[in-house]
Design a protein around this motif. Structure first.
Motif, PDB file in Angstrom:
ATOM      1  N   THR A  88       0.948  -1.244   0.078  1.00 30.61           N
ATOM      2  CA  THR A  88       0.048   0.089   0.012  1.00 30.61           C
ATOM      3  C   THR A  88       0.674   1.202   0.011  1.00 30.61           C
ATOM      4  OG1 THR A  88      -0.201  -0.166   2.326  1.00 30.61           O
ATOM      5  CG2 THR A  88      -2.013  -0.921   1.049  1.00 30.61           C
ATOM      6  N   LYS A 125       1.772   1.962  -3.542  1.00 29.62           N
ATOM      7  CA  LYS A 125       0.182   2.333  -4.203  1.00 29.62           C
ATOM      8  C   LYS A 125       0.084   3.725  -3.858  1.00 29.62           C
ATOM      9  CE  LYS A 125      -4.360   1.648  -4.856  1.00 29.62           C
ATOM     10  NZ  LYS A 125      -5.526   0.827  -4.561  1.00 29.62           N
ATOM     11  N   ASN A 135      -0.734  -2.624  -7.801  1.00 33.19           N
ATOM     12  CA  ASN A 135      -0.207  -1.268  -8.083  1.00 33.19           C
ATOM     13  C   ASN A 135      -0.027  -0.850  -9.423  1.00 33.19           C
ATOM     14  OD1 ASN A 135      -0.271  -0.993  -5.518  1.00 33.19           O
ATOM     15  ND2 ASN A 135       1.922  -1.181  -5.097  1.00 33.19           N
TER      16      ASN A 135
END
Lengths: 364, 364
Positions: free
Chosen positions: B30, B33, B74
């Motif tokens: 994340t 991302k 991603n």
């Protein structure tokens, strides 16, 4: 490009067994390999005669796709044959070494195919760039006019789905007590034949957008002579025997009879006439050549042949059988299948043919 | 094409954890991302300003590659941003819907990357065709002049190998008692910096052949300000803490000290000056823009941050650690790592920057 690229739900993904285990496709596809090796000269000849170098890429890159590549290693043999045939053609026309083209190869199969195994076994000294192209070849995979040569071997015999009426209890095509069409009634056989024609048409329609004008499709499927019935094909007889083993298990109460009734193998063995008719109806390609080639007789003993067929069919069907019946029955099923194969007359009476077609994208 | 396409042994394959499990890269990326989302506007702006539509494909297909894509998700966000930016540019120049280009996207990573997971999670309504391209981006992957836009995010910080002298007991760069360069002596730091520069040069050299004149590379790596030392970077401090946990285990006799001495994490955090110098020395690309972007402060608590960093690093390094130390130590190692992270001042003192560079292939 207008909106989304549609390549979803075109067809049920039927991955061959991945990895390199006992029942893996990579270890149980020597039959398909023999076929690829056997047609090498025919492919070289067709590329020499039918492929116009001037239609090839202005950027000096030839794009090739093998569709339904599975997990290797046969796809690498097929690709190498094609690359060599194109290089031969260039050299025979006096192109010197510095002006030879580059090759970009796309290995295609369903997104559930074991691409990890495929990528780990890429030939280290290959003379082409290689990518994996996940998705159903019944739909679009590539941009317009982006491919020069498409190869597909022993893949279009797999149907995109079991024909709906075959699984419909109220239909005359319902295939009760069997898992395959070849010894079923006419309505069932017709349903499978129609599905094959529809799938081939979808394949050709998608390729018609993707293959440049003058580009080639080399299409190979296991098939049969126009004059020989479905019930004389070695694989068809074998699938019927596998079905009878499942019915035996149903009678013993190991699985239910309804489970067998509702299972069908989504495969079809076409004849030259059928392929020709579909290509003509589709209209985008000229059928340059169509051969129905017998497989060379093997010197193996019956037990060796039975074992090879049993492993080969397990590598291809295990995924479907497991999904429908559960994995618990597999060893027992293939054990009894192997025994029935040995006792049967399939290897004396059965016929094995490959259909090999060369299609050329029409100019208009 | 002269002989074999050479893409072997260019660099050690360091796959991120595959699948979707607790320590998988797909579930523990994340942070990467956030970075990709944060730079969306900068990418849109750069494509609008720097990409000449006339250099794009005459066949109306734009070819894009994300290099070092790992297993998703991603990569799909990054690709979608680029596709939308190009479409915006076409539309802003008055191209009508029927004349919009098609997109062919190549997702690249090492052949050991978990492409099966990647392919299963392809966005169903994507407006581009997609292929997987296995191989090291330090070498050739594509034919000449076949790409228009290359994107690479958080991948070039992974070195192709641990610098040889760092593992050489007789070298002044030998990295005894540590697994990372940032708090090591100057010779060790220099060895890592040189390896980064050499790898980036290899990457640019290969891309220079593959990217069309006027095409773009969007290059993002985690980095640092020219003025900040390696020891102030959050990730660098974290790797040093991980090293100290391994040394603790060596002192407890769980692993040997020699094992720790001979292990090094092949990662480097570069500065804008370093990237600029390498691009200039390479000579094939103009550096159109180079930003050093701070990461937005997170509102998470220290334990949440520690857990996130620990999982994130495990997703990236588990393969290497397992290979060198065996899988048995992993849970204990990351447990003590997590505790040390919580007690450390890394989240108060550490800095986190991304370097974002836009390179344009020179015309000559």
């Amino acid at each position: 490009m207008a909106g989304a690229v549609q390549n979803v739900n075109f067809s049920k993904a039927l991955p061959m067994n991945g990895g390199h285990g006992l029942y893996s496709y990579s270890k149980n596809s020597t039959y398909q390999k023999k076929v690829i090796v056997a047609v090498k000269d025919l492919i070289t000849e067709a590329i020499a005669e039918k492929l116009d170098i001037c239609v090839l890429s202005s950027s000096n890159t030839i794009c090739i796709s093998d569709m339904g590549c599975s997990v290797g290693p046969n796809t690498f043999v097929a690709v190498q044959n094609i690359v060599e045939a194109v290089l031969n053609k260039y050299q025979s026309q006096g192109h010197d070494h510095s002006r030879l083209p580059e090759f970009q190869v796309f290995l295609n199969d369903h997104a559930l195919n074991d691409f990890n195994t495929l990528f780990k076994s890429l030939p280290p000294n290959r003379n082409y760039y290689v990518a994996g192209m996940p998705g159903s070849f019944h739909g679009r995979l590539f941009p317009n006019d982006s491919l020069h040569i498409v190869h597909t071997s022993y893949a279009l015999n797999w149907l995109s789905q079991v024909p709906k009426e075959v699984e419909d209890v109220s239909s005359p095509a319902w295939n009760k007590g069997r898992i395959y069409y070849s010894s079923a009634g006419d309505q069932t056989v017709k349903a499978f034949a129609d599905q094959f024609a529809e799938d081939l048409d979808c394949f050709l329609h998608a390729r018609a957008q993707e293959v440049v004008r003058g580009g080639l499709i080399i299409l190979m499927v296991p098939g049969r002579l126009d004059t020989s019935p479905h019930t004389r094909v070695v694989s068809n007889i074998s699938y019927d025997i596998l079905g009878s083993c499942l019915m035996d298990m149903a009678k013993m109460g190991i699985i239910s009879e309804e489970k067998v009734d509702s299972f069908n193998i989504p495969i079809y063995f076409s004849s030259p006439q059928e392929v020709e008719a579909t290509v003509e109806r589709n209209g985008y390609f000229n059928l340059e050549r169509l051969e129905c080639l017998p497989l060379e007789k093997s010197q193996d003993t019956i037990p060796q042949k039975a074992r090879a067929v049993s492993y080969h069919i397990r590598a291809g069907l295990e995924y479907l059988l497991k999904e429908h019946f559960g994995h618990e029955i597999l060893d027992e099923l293939f054990d009894s299948f192997n025994k029935k194969l040995e006792k049967s007359e399939v290897f004396q009476l059965g016929l094995t043919y490959s259909l090999l077609a060369f299609l050329k994208r029409k100019e208009t």
